[in-house]
Motif scaffolding. Structure first.
Motif, mmCIF file in Angstrom:
data_model
loop_
_atom_site.group_PDB
_atom_site.id
_atom_site.type_symbol
_atom_site.label_atom_id
_atom_site.label_comp_id
_atom_site.label_asym_id
_atom_site.label_seq_id
_atom_site.Cartn_x
_atom_site.Cartn_y
_atom_site.Cartn_z
ATOM 1 N N ARG A 236 -3.294 -12.706 -10.019
ATOM 2 C CA ARG A 236 -2.233 -12.116 -9.212
ATOM 3 C C ARG A 236 -2.847 -11.630 -7.901
ATOM 4 N NH1 ARG A 236 1.173 -7.707 -12.143
ATOM 5 N NH2 ARG A 236 -0.861 -6.671 -12.045
ATOM 6 N N PRO A 237 -2.250 -11.959 -6.746
ATOM 7 C CA PRO A 237 -2.808 -11.517 -5.470
ATOM 8 C C PRO A 237 -3.015 -10.007 -5.395
ATOM 9 C CG PRO A 237 -1.138 -13.182 -5.090
ATOM 10 C CD PRO A 237 -1.097 -12.858 -6.559
ATOM 11 N N LEU A 238 -2.105 -9.236 -5.966
ATOM 12 C CA LEU A 238 -2.240 -7.780 -5.901
ATOM 13 C C LEU A 238 -3.465 -7.313 -6.681
ATOM 14 C CD1 LEU A 238 -0.952 -5.246 -4.778
ATOM 15 C CD2 LEU A 238 0.401 -5.067 -6.866
ATOM 16 N N ASP A 239 -3.731 -7.920 -7.834
ATOM 17 C CA ASP A 239 -4.920 -7.538 -8.607
ATOM 18 C C ASP A 239 -6.194 -7.853 -7.838
ATOM 19 O OD1 ASP A 239 -3.227 -6.764 -10.611
ATOM 20 O OD2 ASP A 239 -3.474 -8.597 -11.800
ATOM 21 N N ARG A 240 -6.236 -9.027 -7.265
ATOM 22 C CA ARG A 240 -7.414 -9.444 -6.500
ATOM 23 C C ARG A 240 -7.615 -8.545 -5.283
ATOM 24 N NH1 ARG A 240 -10.177 -14.452 -6.677
ATOM 25 N NH2 ARG A 240 -10.986 -15.201 -4.671
ATOM 26 N N PHE A 241 -6.492 -8.146 -4.659
ATOM 27 C CA PHE A 241 -6.556 -7.269 -3.495
ATOM 28 C C PHE A 241 -7.077 -5.883 -3.879
ATOM 29 C CE2 PHE A 241 -4.466 -3.971 -0.937
ATOM 30 C CZ PHE A 241 -4.876 -4.306 0.329
ATOM 31 N N GLU A 242 -6.495 -5.299 -4.908
ATOM 32 C CA GLU A 242 -6.888 -3.949 -5.314
ATOM 33 C C GLU A 242 -8.344 -3.898 -5.779
ATOM 34 O OE1 GLU A 242 -5.295 -1.202 -5.026
ATOM 35 O OE2 GLU A 242 -3.278 -1.891 -4.488
ATOM 36 N N ARG A 243 -8.793 -4.955 -6.420
ATOM 37 C CA ARG A 243 -10.142 -4.949 -6.986
ATOM 38 C C ARG A 243 -11.226 -5.126 -5.930
ATOM 39 N NH1 ARG A 243 -9.601 -9.063 -10.111
ATOM 40 N NH2 ARG A 243 -10.796 -10.534 -8.829
ATOM 41 N N GLU A 244 -10.998 -6.023 -4.944
ATOM 42 C CA GLU A 244 -12.101 -6.348 -4.039
ATOM 43 C C GLU A 244 -11.779 -6.235 -2.552
ATOM 44 O OE1 GLU A 244 -14.576 -9.797 -5.289
ATOM 45 O OE2 GLU A 244 -13.015 -10.117 -6.795
ATOM 46 N N GLU A 245 -10.533 -6.525 -2.162
ATOM 47 C CA GLU A 245 -10.281 -6.647 -0.721
ATOM 48 C C GLU A 245 -9.815 -5.355 -0.078
ATOM 49 O OE1 GLU A 245 -9.082 -10.142 2.213
ATOM 50 O OE2 GLU A 245 -7.788 -9.984 0.455
ATOM 51 N N LYS A 246 -9.131 -4.518 -0.788
ATOM 52 C CA LYS A 246 -8.585 -3.303 -0.189
ATOM 53 C C LYS A 246 -9.680 -2.455 0.448
ATOM 54 C CE LYS A 246 -5.683 0.703 -1.275
ATOM 55 N NZ LYS A 246 -4.892 1.378 -2.336
ATOM 56 N N ALA A 247 -10.784 -2.264 -0.280
ATOM 57 C CA ALA A 247 -11.873 -1.442 0.245
ATOM 58 C C ALA A 247 -12.617 -2.119 1.389
ATOM 59 C CB ALA A 247 -12.847 -1.108 -0.891
ATOM 60 N N ALA A 248 -12.508 -3.462 1.484
ATOM 61 C CA ALA A 248 -13.225 -4.189 2.537
ATOM 62 C C ALA A 248 -12.484 -4.175 3.867
ATOM 63 C CB ALA A 248 -13.459 -5.630 2.094
ATOM 64 N N LEU A 249 -11.173 -3.869 3.852
ATOM 65 C CA LEU A 249 -10.424 -3.794 5.117
ATOM 66 C C LEU A 249 -10.815 -2.537 5.872
ATOM 67 C CD1 LEU A 249 -6.853 -4.831 3.888
ATOM 68 C CD2 LEU A 249 -8.481 -6.246 5.149
ATOM 69 N N ARG A 250 -10.826 -2.653 7.192
ATOM 70 C CA ARG A 250 -11.145 -1.481 8.023
ATOM 71 C C ARG A 250 -9.906 -0.625 8.221
ATOM 72 N NH1 ARG A 250 -12.769 -3.994 13.066
ATOM 73 N NH2 ARG A 250 -11.487 -5.683 12.270
ATOM 74 N N ALA A 251 -10.130 0.647 8.490
ATOM 75 C CA ALA A 251 -9.034 1.608 8.582
ATOM 76 C C ALA A 251 -8.117 1.289 9.763
ATOM 77 C CB ALA A 251 -9.587 3.016 8.716
ATOM 78 N N LEU A 252 -6.854 1.652 9.610
ATOM 79 C CA LEU A 252 -5.888 1.493 10.696
ATOM 80 C C LEU A 252 -6.179 2.480 11.812
ATOM 81 C CD1 LEU A 252 -2.668 1.247 8.482
ATOM 82 C CD2 LEU A 252 -3.720 -0.637 9.750
ATOM 83 N N PRO A 253 -5.792 2.148 13.052
ATOM 84 C CA PRO A 253 -5.992 3.095 14.163
ATOM 85 C C PRO A 253 -5.248 4.403 13.903
ATOM 86 C CG PRO A 253 -5.407 0.916 14.981
ATOM 87 C CD PRO A 253 -5.190 0.884 13.501
ATOM 88 N N THR A 254 -5.822 5.479 14.364
ATOM 89 C CA THR A 254 -5.195 6.793 14.166
ATOM 90 C C THR A 254 -4.039 7.014 15.120
ATOM 91 O OG1 THR A 254 -6.850 7.744 15.662
ATOM 92 C CG2 THR A 254 -7.322 7.811 13.294
ATOM 93 N N ARG A 255 -4.010 6.313 16.243
ATOM 94 C CA ARG A 255 -2.933 6.470 17.206
ATOM 95 C C ARG A 255 -2.038 5.240 17.183
ATOM 96 N NH1 ARG A 255 -4.102 3.679 21.999
ATOM 97 N NH2 ARG A 255 -6.203 2.786 22.061
ATOM 98 N N VAL A 256 -0.801 5.430 17.571
ATOM 99 C CA VAL A 256 0.156 4.327 17.615
ATOM 100 C C VAL A 256 -0.165 3.442 18.812
ATOM 101 C CG1 VAL A 256 2.577 3.688 17.773
ATOM 102 C CG2 VAL A 256 1.905 5.749 16.501
ATOM 103 N N LEU A 257 -0.310 2.163 18.571
ATOM 104 C CA LEU A 257 -0.660 1.225 19.636
ATOM 105 C C LEU A 257 0.573 0.450 20.088
ATOM 106 C CD1 LEU A 257 -3.951 -0.214 18.093
ATOM 107 C CD2 LEU A 257 -3.743 1.524 19.869
ATOM 108 N N PRO A 258 0.655 0.136 21.376
ATOM 109 C CA PRO A 258 1.804 -0.643 21.864
ATOM 110 C C PRO A 258 1.772 -2.054 21.299
ATOM 111 C CG PRO A 258 0.129 -0.433 23.575
ATOM 112 C CD PRO A 258 -0.306 0.451 22.448
ATOM 113 N N ARG A 259 2.963 -2.575 20.979
ATOM 114 C CA ARG A 259 3.055 -3.920 20.425
ATOM 115 C C ARG A 259 3.855 -4.841 21.335
ATOM 116 N NH1 ARG A 259 4.951 -1.968 14.350
ATOM 117 N NH2 ARG A 259 3.310 -0.421 14.062
ATOM 118 N N ARG A 260 4.871 -4.281 21.974
ATOM 119 C CA ARG A 260 5.750 -5.078 22.809
ATOM 120 C C ARG A 260 5.755 -4.493 24.218
ATOM 121 N NH1 ARG A 260 9.119 -7.934 19.026
ATOM 122 N NH2 ARG A 260 10.251 -8.754 20.811
#
Length: 414
Positions: free
Chosen positions: A280-304
Motif C-alpha cells: 500500500r502506498p501509504l504504508d510505504r510512505f509512513e515507513r520510509e519516505e515521510k521522514a526523508a521529505l524535507r520540512a515545509l517552509p515556515t512562511r506562506v510562499l506566493p504561488r500565483r
C-alpha cells in the motif's frame, strides 16, 4: 486481372459473333479489356504474376546504410537515393530490405529500464485532461497529478486551465498534501515550465517563473527528454489511473463536489495495493519516505502572480477560465489586467485596482458586484392619477373609465 471464367466467356461470346462493345456490357468489363484479352488469344488463359523484386545482399546493406543516415528512417527517400545510384526498386522492396533494421531501432527506442529512486528524492508531476459533466454541462477539466516516486503516493487537483500559475499552485498543494518537500520535481517539457530543451546536449532552459518557484521551495527542477514521456512513467500511469478510475463517466453537481470526490478518492488510492511495489502506498510512505521529505517552509510562499490581459465585454464582465467576473461598466470594451490569486481575483486598469472578487472555480459561473452596474438601469416615469396626470388635463380619470366598463357589464347582464 480478370477472372479466367470471365475470359473464357468473352472468348465464347466472340466466337458466337458478338462485338466487343456488346461483350463488355455483358460481362461487366471495359471494351478495351475485352479487345486486349481477345487479341492475346489462348496465352491469356495462363496469367503469370511477376516475381517480387529482391535486392542483392550488397544492395540491402546499402539500403540500410541510407536508412540510418541520409534518409533518416524514410523508405521512400531510400528508394529515391538508390535510384540515383542506378538501383531500381519499389518502395515496398526497400521496406522489406530495411525491415530488420527498422525493428532493431524501434525495439531500442521503446525499451525502458525501470528507475527506482530513494525515499524523498523525487516527485513526478504531469497534467492530463478529461471532459466531465459538472452541473449539467460538459466541461474540460485539467488534472494535475503528482506521484512520489518511491512510495507511489498520489495527489490530484482539478483546474480549468494549465497555465504556469496552475502548475505552481498544483505542485505547492502536492507538497502540502504530502507534508514535505522532495529533492527534485520531474516534469515533461510543458511550455509553462521549459523554454528550451536541446536534445543532443541534454541542456534545459526552464521558465524563469518556474525556476523562482523551485528556488522558493528549495527543490531542483528536472525535465524528461523530448519525446521520452516514459522517463516519468509513474505519473503517466497516475494520470491514466485518475481518468479511468477516479472520474470514469461520473457526473458532479458542482466543481466543489468534484474536488470533494477527488479528496476522498486520494485516500482510497493510498490504501490500495500497488501493482509494482505490491504494498500500500501509504504504508510505504509512513515507513520510509515521510521522514526523508524535507520540512515545509515556515512562511506562506506566493504561488500565483501571473496577470492575464482581457477585454471587457458589453455586459461589463471579463472571462477567466470560463468564469466571468464583473468590472465597473465604464470600462466596457477596455483592456484590463486580471490577477488570479489563491483565493482572490483582482482586476486592474491602467495600473489601478478597479475590482476585487472571491475566486470561483465553478465552470461557467458569474461573480458580480452590484455596484459595478449602478447607473445602467433606467427608471421609467410612473404615471399618477393626480390632478397633474395627462388624463386629468383632458378632464377624465381612470375612475371614469371604470364606471363606463361597469355600466356596460350591467346592461349585458340585463
Amino acid at each position: 486481372m480478370v477472372e479466367q471464367e470471365v475470359v473464357r466467356r468473352m472468348r465464347a461470346l466472340a466466337e458466337a459473333g458478338w462485338g466487343h462493345k456488346r461483350i463488355a456490357r455483358e460481362v461487366g468489363v471495359a471494351r478495351n479489356t475485352v479487345r486486349r484479352y481477345l487479341r492475346a488469344g489462348r496465352a491469356a488463359d495462363k496469367q503469370v504474376r511477376p516475381k517480387a523484386r529482391r535486392l542483392t545482399e550488397a544492395e540491402q546493406q546499402r539500403a540500410a546504410e541510407l536508412w540510418d543516415s541520409t534518409a533518416e528512417g524514410n523508405a521512400v527517400v531510400v528508394q529515391a537515393l538508390l535510384a540515383q545510384e542506378g538501383i531500381e526498386a519499389s518502395v515496398r522492396t526497400v521496406q522489406r530490405a530495411v525491415e530488420t533494421r527498422r525493428r532493431q531501432v524501434h525495439a531500442a527506442q521503446v525499451a525502458t529500464v525501470r528507475f527506482e529512486t530513494k525515499p524523498g528524492q523525487q516527485m513526478q508531476v504531469d497534467f492530463g485532461e478529461k471532459k466531465v459533466r459538472v452541473g449539467g454541462q460538459v466541461v474540460k477539466v485539467f488534472l494535475l497529478v503528482a506521484v512520489l516516486s518511491f512510495s507511489r503516493r498520489l495527489f490530484v487537483r482539478a483546474f480549468l486551465n494549465q497555465r504556469g500559475d496552475d502548475w505552481r499552485e498544483g505542485v505547492a498543494a502536492a507538497f502540502m498534501h504530502f507534508g514535505g518537500v522532495p529533492l527534485e520535481v520531474l516534469s515533461d517539457n510543458a511550455r509553462p515550465l521549459v523554454v528550451e530543451h536541446h536534445r543532443p546536449a541534454g541542456t534545459v532552459r526552464f521558465h524563469p517563473a518556474w525556476v523562482e518557484f523551485c528556488r522558493d521551495w528549495d527543490v531542483t527542477p528536472k525535465a524528461c527528454g523530448p519525446y521520452r514521456a516514459r522517463t516519468k512513467g509513474k505519473t503517466e500511469s497516475g494520470v491514466k489511473y485518475v481518468k479511468r478510475n477516479a472520474l470514469a463517466g461520473r457526473d458532479f453537481e458542482s466543481f466543489d463536489a468534484l474536488e470533494a470526490h477527488l479528496a476522498q478518492w486520494m485516500r482510497e488510492a493510498d490504501e490500495r495495493v500497488h501493482g509494482t511495489t505490491h504494498e500500500r502506498p501509504l504504508d510505504r510512505f509512513e515507513r520510509e519516505e515521510k521522514a526523508a521529505l524535507r520540512a515545509l517552509p515556515t512562511r506562506v510562499l506566493p504561488r500565483r502572480h501571473q496577470r492575464l490581459v482581457r477585454k471587457v465585454a458589453h455586459d461589463a464582465l471579463v472571462d477567466v477560465d470560463t468564469v466571468r467576473y464583473s468590472v465597473p461598466h465604464r470600462l466596457v470594451r477596455e483592456r484590463v489586467e486580471v490577477q488570479v490569486g489563491d483565493s482572490q481575483v483582482r482586476i486592474f486598469h491602467a495600473g489601478q485596482l478597479v475590482a476585487t472578487h472571491a475566486r470561483s472555480r465553478e465552470p461557467h459561473g458569474r461573480v458580480i458586484d452590484p455596484a459595478h452596474w449602478e447607473g445602467l438601469w433606467r427608471l421609467r416615469p410612473v404615471e399618477t392619477t393626480g390632478a397633474t396626470s395627462a388624463l386629468a388635463e383632458l378632464g377624465r380619470t381612470l375612475g371614469a373609465y371604470a364606471q363606463v366598463v361597469e355600466q356596460a357589464a350591467k346592461r349585458g347582464a340585463a
